[in-house]
Design a protein around this motif. Sequence first.
Motif, mmCIF file in Angstrom:
data_model
loop_
_atom_site.group_PDB
_atom_site.id
_atom_site.type_symbol
_atom_site.label_atom_id
_atom_site.label_comp_id
_atom_site.label_asym_id
_atom_site.label_seq_id
_atom_site.Cartn_x
_atom_site.Cartn_y
_atom_site.Cartn_z
ATOM 1 N N SER A 217 0.842 -1.198 0.000
ATOM 2 C CA SER A 217 0.000 0.000 0.000
ATOM 3 C C SER A 217 0.875 1.244 0.000
ATOM 4 C CB SER A 217 -0.902 0.007 1.241
ATOM 5 O OG SER A 217 -1.545 1.266 1.365
ATOM 6 N N THR A 218 0.614 2.134 -0.943
ATOM 7 C CA THR A 218 1.370 3.385 -0.977
ATOM 8 C C THR A 218 0.970 4.311 0.164
ATOM 9 O OG1 THR A 218 -0.252 4.250 -2.537
ATOM 10 C CG2 THR A 218 1.745 3.304 -3.465
ATOM 11 N N GLU A 219 -0.142 3.971 0.835
ATOM 12 C CA GLU A 219 -0.571 4.794 1.963
ATOM 13 C C GLU A 219 0.244 4.490 3.219
ATOM 14 O OE1 GLU A 219 -4.723 4.109 2.420
ATOM 15 O OE2 GLU A 219 -5.255 5.001 0.478
ATOM 16 N N ASN A 220 0.762 3.270 3.338
ATOM 17 C CA ASN A 220 1.578 2.890 4.491
ATOM 18 C C ASN A 220 3.026 3.241 4.177
ATOM 19 O OD1 ASN A 220 2.978 1.709 6.597
ATOM 20 N ND2 ASN A 220 1.621 -0.063 6.696
ATOM 21 N N ARG A 221 3.403 4.470 4.479
ATOM 22 C CA ARG A 221 4.714 4.975 4.082
ATOM 23 C C ARG A 221 5.860 4.242 4.776
ATOM 24 N NH1 ARG A 221 4.540 9.473 1.053
ATOM 25 N NH2 ARG A 221 2.557 10.581 0.905
ATOM 26 N N ALA A 222 5.679 3.883 6.040
ATOM 27 C CA ALA A 222 6.747 3.189 6.767
ATOM 28 C C ALA A 222 7.030 1.824 6.142
ATOM 29 C CB ALA A 222 6.365 3.027 8.240
ATOM 30 N N THR A 223 5.966 1.080 5.828
ATOM 31 C CA THR A 223 6.120 -0.232 5.197
ATOM 32 C C THR A 223 6.767 -0.100 3.835
ATOM 33 O OG1 THR A 223 4.180 -1.096 6.340
ATOM 34 C CG2 THR A 223 4.866 -2.253 4.358
ATOM 35 N N LEU A 224 6.303 0.861 3.066
ATOM 36 C CA LEU A 224 6.832 1.069 1.726
ATOM 37 C C LEU A 224 8.299 1.481 1.776
ATOM 38 C CD1 LEU A 224 5.765 0.890 -1.162
ATOM 39 C CD2 LEU A 224 5.294 3.336 -1.063
ATOM 40 N N GLN A 225 8.666 2.314 2.751
ATOM 41 C CA GLN A 225 10.045 2.771 2.871
ATOM 42 C C GLN A 225 10.976 1.607 3.206
ATOM 43 O OE1 GLN A 225 10.690 5.745 5.889
ATOM 44 N NE2 GLN A 225 12.797 6.117 5.293
ATOM 45 N N THR A 226 10.574 0.760 4.154
ATOM 46 C CA THR A 226 11.407 -0.385 4.529
ATOM 47 C C THR A 226 11.561 -1.336 3.350
ATOM 48 O OG1 THR A 226 10.670 -0.233 6.820
ATOM 49 C CG2 THR A 226 11.677 -2.302 6.140
ATOM 50 N N ALA A 227 10.457 -1.610 2.653
ATOM 51 C CA ALA A 227 10.502 -2.500 1.491
ATOM 52 C C ALA A 227 11.418 -1.929 0.413
ATOM 53 C CB ALA A 227 9.103 -2.704 0.935
ATOM 54 N N THR A 228 11.320 -0.633 0.182
ATOM 55 C CA THR A 228 12.165 0.011 -0.819
ATOM 56 C C THR A 228 13.643 -0.112 -0.454
ATOM 57 O OG1 THR A 228 10.395 1.577 -1.351
ATOM 58 C CG2 THR A 228 12.627 2.173 -2.029
ATOM 59 N N GLN A 229 13.962 0.081 0.821
ATOM 60 C CA GLN A 229 15.350 -0.050 1.272
ATOM 61 C C GLN A 229 15.883 -1.458 1.040
ATOM 62 O OE1 GLN A 229 15.001 1.226 5.350
ATOM 63 N NE2 GLN A 229 15.291 3.391 4.859
ATOM 64 N N LEU A 230 15.055 -2.475 1.322
ATOM 65 C CA LEU A 230 15.470 -3.862 1.088
ATOM 66 C C LEU A 230 15.732 -4.107 -0.399
ATOM 67 C CD1 LEU A 230 13.047 -5.827 3.461
ATOM 68 C CD2 LEU A 230 15.518 -5.583 3.725
ATOM 69 N N PHE A 231 14.843 -3.591 -1.241
ATOM 70 C CA PHE A 231 15.002 -3.771 -2.685
ATOM 71 C C PHE A 231 16.267 -3.059 -3.174
ATOM 72 C CE2 PHE A 231 10.719 -5.144 -4.608
ATOM 73 C CZ PHE A 231 10.395 -5.879 -3.480
ATOM 74 N N GLU A 232 16.463 -1.828 -2.712
ATOM 75 C CA GLU A 232 17.610 -1.041 -3.179
ATOM 76 C C GLU A 232 18.932 -1.673 -2.758
ATOM 77 O OE1 GLU A 232 16.820 2.832 -1.638
ATOM 78 O OE2 GLU A 232 15.537 3.421 -3.340
ATOM 79 N N HIS A 233 18.978 -2.210 -1.537
ATOM 80 C CA HIS A 233 20.194 -2.887 -1.090
ATOM 81 C C HIS A 233 20.491 -4.101 -1.983
ATOM 82 C CE1 HIS A 233 23.193 -4.899 1.375
ATOM 83 N NE2 HIS A 233 22.419 -5.967 1.416
ATOM 84 N N SER A 234 19.471 -4.853 -2.342
ATOM 85 C CA SER A 234 19.669 -6.025 -3.200
ATOM 86 C C SER A 234 20.220 -5.621 -4.562
ATOM 87 C CB SER A 234 18.350 -6.786 -3.368
ATOM 88 O OG SER A 234 17.913 -7.300 -2.131
ATOM 89 N N VAL A 235 19.713 -4.534 -5.111
ATOM 90 C CA VAL A 235 20.220 -4.043 -6.394
ATOM 91 C C VAL A 235 21.667 -3.581 -6.243
ATOM 92 C CG1 VAL A 235 19.921 -2.287 -8.189
ATOM 93 C CG2 VAL A 235 17.920 -3.437 -7.217
ATOM 94 N N ASP A 236 21.991 -2.900 -5.143
ATOM 95 C CA ASP A 236 23.371 -2.467 -4.892
ATOM 96 C C ASP A 236 24.322 -3.668 -4.864
ATOM 97 O OD1 ASP A 236 22.654 0.176 -4.744
ATOM 98 O OD2 ASP A 236 22.607 0.249 -2.544
ATOM 99 N N VAL A 237 23.912 -4.728 -4.173
ATOM 100 C CA VAL A 237 24.759 -5.919 -4.067
ATOM 101 C C VAL A 237 24.969 -6.547 -5.452
ATOM 102 C CG1 VAL A 237 24.875 -8.292 -3.158
ATOM 103 C CG2 VAL A 237 24.233 -6.391 -1.660
ATOM 104 N N ALA A 238 23.911 -6.608 -6.247
ATOM 105 C CA ALA A 238 24.036 -7.154 -7.600
ATOM 106 C C ALA A 238 25.014 -6.324 -8.430
ATOM 107 C CB ALA A 238 22.673 -7.215 -8.279
ATOM 108 N N ASN A 239 24.951 -4.999 -8.298
ATOM 109 C CA ASN A 239 25.856 -4.127 -9.063
ATOM 110 C C ASN A 239 27.307 -4.254 -8.601
ATOM 111 O OD1 ASN A 239 23.888 -3.075 -10.777
ATOM 112 N ND2 ASN A 239 23.343 -1.453 -9.342
ATOM 113 N N ILE A 240 27.513 -4.374 -7.288
ATOM 114 C CA ILE A 240 28.868 -4.577 -6.783
ATOM 115 C C ILE A 240 29.397 -5.934 -7.251
ATOM 116 C CG2 ILE A 240 30.282 -4.864 -4.691
ATOM 117 C CD1 ILE A 240 28.304 -2.932 -3.296
ATOM 118 N N ALA A 241 28.535 -6.947 -7.227
ATOM 119 C CA ALA A 241 28.933 -8.275 -7.711
ATOM 120 C C ALA A 241 29.347 -8.203 -9.175
ATOM 121 C CB ALA A 241 27.781 -9.260 -7.527
#
Length: 398
Positions: A217-241
Amino acid sequence: MNVLLVDDEAQVLRGVARTIECEAEEWEVHSANSAAEALECLDSEKIDVIVTDMSMPQMDGAELLEIVEIRFPNVLRIVLSGQADRDSVLRAIKPMHQYLSKPCDPDVLLAAIRRAEIYKDTITSSEVLDAVGRTNCLPTLPSIVAEINQEIDSDHGTIATIASVVSRDPVLSAKILQIANSAIFSVRQPILDVEHGLSLLGVEMVRSLAISLAVFSTENRATLQTATQLFEHSVDVANIARTIASVEEVDSTTLNTVLSAGLLHDIGKMILFNAFSDRYTSLISRSERGLHQAVDLEKEEFGCSHPGIGAYLLERWGVPKELTDAVAAHHSLGICSRAEIATQIVYAANWIATHPDGATPIDVEEIQSPMSKKLTKFLCQLKRWSIHYRETQQAPTS
């Protein structure tokens, strides 16, 4: 191990049951000639695995597995069918873990069951096992879905450009690899990269998948923010790899492995966050304050940690072993020191992403007691990779 076979053809049931009983004498095999009979068996027996045909009268395999997913989430759900048309596949995608085709090599079926059990033994929490069982549709981000739709509808959209968007989403990437590696497409070699998997599925099936997974839900900003951080970290790791892999000049198979495994390495965190949002958000907050590592806090809170949870899910989905092994070991220094280079690169990429100061797990120069040659070599390699990556980030761009 209790296995339930479901098929309206009695002869097929007897044949598969005999094969399993001959090859795995320690397993107990139950049979059902209909979905209704299967549900009765599930109510009365402790079943670990259900293997069902798709085409059955009154209630088909997809409908049966939807009920099993809700009522018996711990059960490994396998479709064994000769049907592979697009509509039936789409209906089976959500509730199934794996799709095997008839006639099936008995060794393939037995291996699928045994592989999934390897990591299950590391998880003692019933609530976590239930969470894994219910995560066939982990949520993805609405913004990614919008970009995928835009790219598909664009006059300039290609498989490569769509794959570049999908590759920012670990959940959707994992689902694509799950389906691409199933018997639906009869591939002879493991599919290790998202672009290849996407080309097999087709853009419309990927669009349908993305829409079905977009439940944040885009209305639950805290949930969306945490999920986004998890996704972004995974992309960072893939790029470093990717950067490390280019330094080592690895072959294309290894490159695809490290990119996908880097993207999927924290899918166990996503399972925990999806199932226990408040508890896991609090856990992440404690970890970010630097008091304890997330894996240690996870063991205290849930009795297991995200690498094993993620590996267990990917094994249930039938994702190639190369990816599962790297996900399982990305916090295990000792295992990585003895592993293949793809697993080592994913460990290193995750370490570098979470330790931008360039620190290594153990300072080789300060070691007093002797270490194994492999561990010493890996630590030196990790230090070299870390230095190289930081230098590439500091280098001026032309």
